[in-house]
Design a protein around this motif. Structure first.
Motif, PDB file in Angstrom:
ATOM      1  N   ALA A  66       0.834  -1.212   0.000  1.00  0.00           N
ATOM      2  CA  ALA A  66       0.000   0.000   0.000  1.00  0.00           C
ATOM      3  C   ALA A  66       0.866   1.259   0.000  1.00  0.00           C
ATOM      4  CB  ALA A  66      -0.930  -0.002   1.210  1.00  0.00           C
ATOM      5  N   GLN A  67       2.048   1.160   0.621  1.00  0.00           N
ATOM      6  CA  GLN A  67       2.941   2.318   0.620  1.00  0.00           C
ATOM      7  C   GLN A  67       3.777   2.390  -0.648  1.00  0.00           C
ATOM      8  OE1 GLN A  67       5.314   2.529   4.236  1.00  0.00           O
ATOM      9  NE2 GLN A  67       3.516   1.925   5.416  1.00  0.00           N
ATOM     10  N   ALA A  68       4.033   1.230  -1.228  1.00  0.00           N
ATOM     11  CA  ALA A  68       4.871   1.207  -2.435  1.00  0.00           C
ATOM     12  C   ALA A  68       4.109   1.706  -3.661  1.00  0.00           C
ATOM     13  CB  ALA A  68       5.383  -0.215  -2.675  1.00  0.00           C
ATOM     14  N   LEU A  69       2.844   1.322  -3.752  1.00  0.00           N
ATOM     15  CA  LEU A  69       2.105   1.589  -4.990  1.00  0.00           C
ATOM     16  C   LEU A  69       2.019   3.073  -5.378  1.00  0.00           C
ATOM     17  CD1 LEU A  69      -0.721  -1.105  -5.090  1.00  0.00           C
ATOM     18  CD2 LEU A  69       1.373  -0.957  -6.426  1.00  0.00           C
ATOM     19  N   PRO A  70       1.870   4.013  -4.418  1.00  0.00           N
ATOM     20  CA  PRO A  70       1.856   5.417  -4.864  1.00  0.00           C
ATOM     21  C   PRO A  70       3.152   5.843  -5.542  1.00  0.00           C
ATOM     22  CG  PRO A  70       0.992   5.235  -2.639  1.00  0.00           C
ATOM     23  CD  PRO A  70       1.566   3.887  -2.995  1.00  0.00           C
ATOM     24  N   ARG A  71       4.241   5.098  -5.309  1.00  0.00           N
ATOM     25  CA  ARG A  71       5.512   5.446  -5.960  1.00  0.00           C
ATOM     26  C   ARG A  71       5.719   4.653  -7.233  1.00  0.00           C
ATOM     27  NH1 ARG A  71       9.251   6.031  -1.131  1.00  0.00           N
ATOM     28  NH2 ARG A  71       7.857   6.841   0.447  1.00  0.00           N
ATOM     29  N   VAL A  72       4.718   3.865  -7.587  1.00  0.00           N
ATOM     30  CA  VAL A  72       4.824   3.027  -8.780  1.00  0.00           C
ATOM     31  C   VAL A  72       3.814   3.512  -9.819  1.00  0.00           C
ATOM     32  CG1 VAL A  72       4.567   0.692  -9.682  1.00  0.00           C
ATOM     33  CG2 VAL A  72       5.505   1.042  -7.392  1.00  0.00           C
ATOM     34  N   GLY A  73       4.296   3.761 -11.014  1.00  0.00           N
ATOM     35  CA  GLY A  73       3.384   4.054 -12.118  1.00  0.00           C
ATOM     36  C   GLY A  73       3.263   2.798 -12.954  1.00  0.00           C
ATOM     37  N   ALA A  74       2.065   2.506 -13.427  1.00  0.00           N
ATOM     38  CA  ALA A  74       1.906   1.233 -14.136  1.00  0.00           C
ATOM     39  C   ALA A  74       1.004   1.346 -15.355  1.00  0.00           C
ATOM     40  CB  ALA A  74       1.342   0.176 -13.182  1.00  0.00           C
ATOM     41  N   VAL A  75       1.402   0.639 -16.382  1.00  0.00           N
ATOM     42  CA  VAL A  75       0.519   0.397 -17.528  1.00  0.00           C
ATOM     43  C   VAL A  75       0.345  -1.119 -17.587  1.00  0.00           C
ATOM     44  CG1 VAL A  75       0.266   0.496 -20.024  1.00  0.00           C
ATOM     45  CG2 VAL A  75       1.308   2.409 -18.806  1.00  0.00           C
ATOM     46  N   VAL A  76      -0.875  -1.595 -17.367  1.00  0.00           N
ATOM     47  CA  VAL A  76      -1.130  -3.037 -17.339  1.00  0.00           C
ATOM     48  C   VAL A  76      -2.055  -3.420 -18.475  1.00  0.00           C
ATOM     49  CG1 VAL A  76      -1.638  -4.957 -15.816  1.00  0.00           C
ATOM     50  CG2 VAL A  76      -1.273  -2.689 -14.856  1.00  0.00           C
ATOM     51  N   GLU A  77      -1.573  -4.299 -19.329  1.00  0.00           N
ATOM     52  CA  GLU A  77      -2.418  -4.872 -20.389  1.00  0.00           C
ATOM     53  C   GLU A  77      -3.192  -3.812 -21.164  1.00  0.00           C
ATOM     54  OE1 GLU A  77      -4.789  -8.918 -20.608  1.00  0.00           O
ATOM     55  OE2 GLU A  77      -4.319  -8.382 -18.563  1.00  0.00           O
ATOM     56  N   GLY A  78      -2.480  -2.800 -21.590  1.00  0.00           N
ATOM     57  CA  GLY A  78      -3.117  -1.823 -22.457  1.00  0.00           C
ATOM     58  C   GLY A  78      -3.912  -0.776 -21.706  1.00  0.00           C
ATOM     59  N   PRO A  79      -4.250   0.291 -22.409  1.00  0.00           N
ATOM     60  CA  PRO A  79      -4.983   1.389 -21.773  1.00  0.00           C
ATOM     61  C   PRO A  79      -6.423   1.007 -21.461  1.00  0.00           C
ATOM     62  CG  PRO A  79      -4.631   1.850 -24.107  1.00  0.00           C
ATOM     63  CD  PRO A  79      -3.963   0.549 -23.822  1.00  0.00           C
TER      64      PRO A  79
END
Lengths: 328, 319
Positions: free
Chosen positions: A92-105
């Motif tokens: 939960a703390q890591a995800l705000p620092r992670v940007g992600a593109v998953v399986e297309g827009p």
């Protein structure tokens, strides 16, 4: 972590947060396994280590478990076994620092590009509404969508949709960017733009984890790579170390193939092979210009001489005995 | 990788690091140099913005109340009391009127209760089901759910926002019906003291207060229905499936209520309680009936809210 910059002793100041053993790794997985209902094993005992600051290519044919792995890293899918850590923090703390593109827009078709970004920004509990306008404008600027910010997503082209997805991944300061097939559906120009964007982001110190089924793409932009096949990790390491297992060969094009083969043999090159007007042999660290000089000195007409470095495709074939473009 | 391992590796400095896998990773100097030099920034968790929950709720409400489909449904519901009012006005002009028509024709406020009794059985539940049933399944089907959760919206937080949004919409539906009926009633029928079902008369001000109570009660009933639709919504990626399932449930309940032999189970069916709003037309207000209804609504909200949470918090998001 502070331990990284200090030579010895306990880090001064604040104690490291518990579980943050990842001064060097942005992503670590141990024995990560996902078995879907029905028994299909999508990811099988995956041990992945993505160094911080790397551009890490996550390679594999379609259906090899790349997207399922990414879904597990983002907390969308629960692993059946094994564990993982992202940025060394609780998820939960890591995800705000992670940007992600998953399986297309995936966006709301009836909202504009800008309104879509505002929506996803609102979902991040650490993002501040007061700065949203500025951050959204910057993200759109970065992917070259400023002009289309007010246009409805419905009317975006595939390339624009892909770029909007990348913009959504860049809404805040990110330490890790996870891009799942970011160049899918892009034309060559768009692909080049994504590649240079990735390099730019990586130059800022952001770790980029990019999955792809295009080996050439990964070779061009990544410092490290991992290769998947039917849910299993086949190899991982720096691009150079992955290639190091395979030999570099020299190829000579000549009408005098017999003579050329004899000369190469006399030079002590191993595994001399000829086919038609082509002779190849293991280069074994020799300077190609010396080989050329030797050939010319012996009166061999050299039409072309090339050093053939193994590609990741060769690495993959060498490791699995299969072509890359097979569905697992 | 444990803290001890990493610290040992880091303090050893130049020792070659091995990572799991088949090929040893020799980290390049370049990637080592590029490592961000903000250890303090990296170690501290990013602070939660205190208003973030309300910001997400506002975003959700904005989506719901700007979506053309939802506005169209609200508008359609708003038209129904007008139609009922006009029809009653026309019929009231003729001789031999009686019962409900006489009640409405006699006082402008009565149209609100008549409209509720028409709409509360099917049309209002359908509209609420569309929004609540779409809430999770619609996002899953469109793929936006994975991006919301990766943001990270948080599963419990997102579910709470989705439910609150559905509750607000349920009250909006109820308010639209009440306001439309009130305006139509005032335009077509005489204003003044209200004669209750019990035969006693109350002032118009008191009558308006009772309408407010009825709106609160009917809205709560719709909120309970929204909990059912939300729970069904967490089981599918096809929003029309969740919506249709909720509507089928409502219709089945209405059918079961119509079978006298099944009288024992009717008190447990949610739609049975929807019509209890007529308790405000008794003198004094039948608070026992209202209380029982609210208790039933609360039980449905707790039960189906728990089902929704249990399902959604552990669900694999593969869409």
């Amino acid at each position: 972590m502070t331990a990284v910059t200090q030579e010895a002793g306990a880090p001064l100041g604040a104690a490291p947060p518990p579980g943050d053993g990842s001064g060097e790794s942005a992503i670590v997985t141990r024995g990560l396994t996902k078995r879907f209902r029905g028994g299909q094993v999508a990811v099988d005992a995956l041990d992945l280590a993505v160094p911080r600051g790397s551009v890490f290519g996550f390679l594999g044919p379609n259906g090899s478990g790349k997207t399922t792995t990414i879904r597990m890293l983002l907390g969308l899918v629960a692993p059946t076994a094994g564990d993982y850590s992202v940025l060394g923090l609780p998820l939960a703390q890591a995800l705000p620092r992670v940007g992600a593109v998953v399986e297309g827009p995936a966006f709301y078709p009836y909202l504009s590009g800008e309104a879509n970004l505002r929506r996803f920004d609102a979902a991040d509990p650490t993002a501040r509404g007061a700065t949203a306008g500025r951050r959204i404008a910057e993200a759109l600027e970065r992917v070259g969508l400023s002009a289309a910010a007010g246009k409805r997503y419905r009317n975006y082209s595939l390339g624009m949709r892909q770029r909007l997805a990348i913009a959504a991944a860049l809404l805040g300061p990110r330490e890790l960017l996870i891009l799942d097939e970011p160049t899918n559906g892009l034309d060559p120009q768009g692909t080049r733009e994504v590649r240079s964007l990735v390099k730019e982001i990586a130059a800022d110190g952001t770790t980029v984890f990019v999955s792809s089924h295009l080996l050439a793409e990964v070779e061009q932009m990544c410092t490290h790579a991992a290769i998947m096949r039917t849910g299993r990790l086949v190899a991982q390491g720096t691009i150079a170390s992955l290639r190091s297992g395979l030999v570099v060969r020299v190829r000579v094009e000549t009408p005098d193939a017999d003579d050329a083969a004899r000369v190469l043999g006399a030079l002590g090159l191993a595994d001399v092979r000829r086919s038609g007007a082509e002779v190849t042999a293991e280069l074994d660290g020799r300077a190609p210009e010396q080989i050329n000089a030797a050939l010319v000195g012996e009166g061999v007409a050299v039409r072309g001489l090339a050093v053939i470095r193994p590609s990741l495709e060769d690495v993959f074939v060498g490791l699995t005995g299969e072509g890359f473009d097979v569905d697992g | 990788m444990s803290t001890a391992d990493a610290t040992a590796g880091a303090t050893a400095g130049t020792r070659a690091r091995r990572t799991p896998g088949l090929v040893p990773v020799k980290e390049t100097l370049r990637s080592a140099e590029r490592r961000p030099r903000h250890p303090a920034e990296r170690g501290t968790p990013a602070a939660r913005s205190p208003w973030s929950f309300w910001r997400l709720l506002r975003s959700e409400l904005g989506l719901t109340f700007r979506r053309p489909r939802n506005l169209l449904m609200l508008a359609a519901l708003g038209v129904v009391p007008v139609v009922i009012g006009v029809a009653l006005r026309v019929v009231a002009g003729e001789d031999g009127m009686g019962g409900i028509i006489e009640d409405v024709a006699g006082n402008s406020l009565m149209l609100t209760f008549v409209s509720f009794s028409f709409l509360v059985l099917l049309l209002m539940p359908v509209v609420v089901s569309v929004v609540a049933g779409d809430s999770i399944a619609g996002e899953a089907g469109a793929g936006t759910l994975r991006y919301l959760l990766a943001a990270p919206a948080g599963r419990t937080r997102l579910l709470a926002v989705k439910y609150l949004n559905a509750v607000v919409f349920a009250y909006a539906v109820t308010a639209v019906v009440a306001l439309s009926a009130l305006a139509t009633g005032l335009a077509l029928f005489p204003a003044g003291d209200v004669t209750l079902l019990s035969g006693t008369t109350i002032s118009m001000g008191e009558g308006l207060l009772r309408i407010v109570i009825a709106v609160g009660y009917v809205g709560a009933g719709m909120a309970a229905l929204a909990a059912v639709a939300l729970a069904l919504s967490t089981f599918t990626e096809v929003s029309i499936g969740a919506i249709a399932a909720t509507i089928v449930l409502i219709i089945v309940c209405q059918v079961l209520r119509a079978i006298p032999e099944l009288g024992e189970i009717t008190p447990y069916l949610l739609p049975t309680r929807f019509t209890n709003f007529d308790a405000v037309l008794r003198d004094p207000v039948d608070t026992a009936a209202l209380g029982e209804g609210l208790l039933a609504f609360g039980a449905y909200i707790v039960l189906f809210g728990s089902i929704a949470w249990a399902r959604f918090s552990g669900k694999d998001i593969t869409s």
